[in-house]
Design an enzyme around this catalytic site. Structure first.
Site: not given
Length: 266
Positions: A151, A153
């Site tokens: 999430y 990233a």
């Protein structure tokens, strides 16, 4: 940008932040295309908006934003229905570390695709130099998140893409401003399911850590995120900006040092 009579397309608009965005834009006199995968909730939101603003001000379009043809079709339907498109809000998102591929697909790839499609509809259309795209990221796009790495990233990617494509839009004189919003924890259905094992996967043993983080940072109301959206849209000087929204500082912006090779302002 003066918002009255502008046409906006919002993904993930059936509930949560997306619905708050739609409410705020309708209150400003916009027409809104509500785009969402959840047909039942989407139609219920459309019905509620009809009662408050009239049946002609909004349209619901069922769409899986992770499907390229679905997303292109949603834009086409919105443009054909309202006759133009002025604002795109790429808001749809998920938080799933177990099925992490779909997290990247929806949170990042669909945002990139939605931005490119939006630009095709809005860039210098009819010699109009007033369009806006707002991508919804997260504070997790600015700081590490130990138990939500994918999430995190995906949201870092949204910020990098937004800042970069905003520079390109300005360089090409597209007449479309592109910015991002990074809220902290927001009281939405996604937040309410964040600690479920089917979402956390191998990080499910850290449920309490997630709860502790929410307790520490606090939880925002979607209406404040919508307030941030209106601020971005109405301020024509904003392009490539990253708005942060937190419980302790409210609406403010991430500060970056000027790029030494940047030949023109965003």
């Amino acid at each position: 940008m003066h918002l009255k009579d502008k046409v906006a397309l919002i993904t993930g608009a059936a509930q949560g932040i997306g619905r708050a965005f739609a409410q705020a834009l309708l209150e400003k006199g916009c027409k809104v295309a509500l785009v969402d995968l959840n047909v039942e909730v989407g139609e219920a939101s459309k019905s509620a908006f009809d009662k408050e603003f009239g049946t002609q001000r909004s349209i619901f379009i069922a769409c899986d934003v992770s499907n390229e043809e679905n997303l292109k079709d949603a834009f086409k339907k919105a443009d054909q229905h309202f006759g133009k498109l002025d604002i795109v809000v790429n808001n749809a998102g998920v938080n799933n570390e177990k099925n992490w591929e779909i997290t990247v697909q929806i949170n990042l790839i669909s945002v990139i695709r939605g931005t490119y499609i939006g630009l095709e509809y809005m860039k210098n259309k009819n010699k109009c130099s007033e369009g806006a795209i707002v991508n919804v990221a997260s504070l997790a796009g600015l700081i590490p998140a130990a138990f939500q790495p994918v999430y995190c990233a995906s949201k870092h990617g949204v910020i990098g893409f937004t800042r970069s494509i905003a520079m390109f839009s300005a360089a090409e004189n597209y007449g479309v401003r592109i910015n991002a919003i990074c809220p902290g924890f927001v009281n939405t259905p996604i937040l309410q399911s964040i600690e479920k094992e089917e979402n956390m996967g191998l990080y499910s043993s850290h449920k309490q850590d997630i709860k502790d983080m929410m307790e520490f940072y606090g939880v925002l109301d979607p209406s404040l995120i919508a307030e941030g959206l209106i601020k971005i849209l109405e301020d024509d000087t904003l392009n490539g900006e990253i708005m942060k929204i937190t419980t302790n500082q409210g609406i403010h912006f991430q500060e970056y040092s000027p790029l030494p090779f940047q030949s023109r302002k965003l």
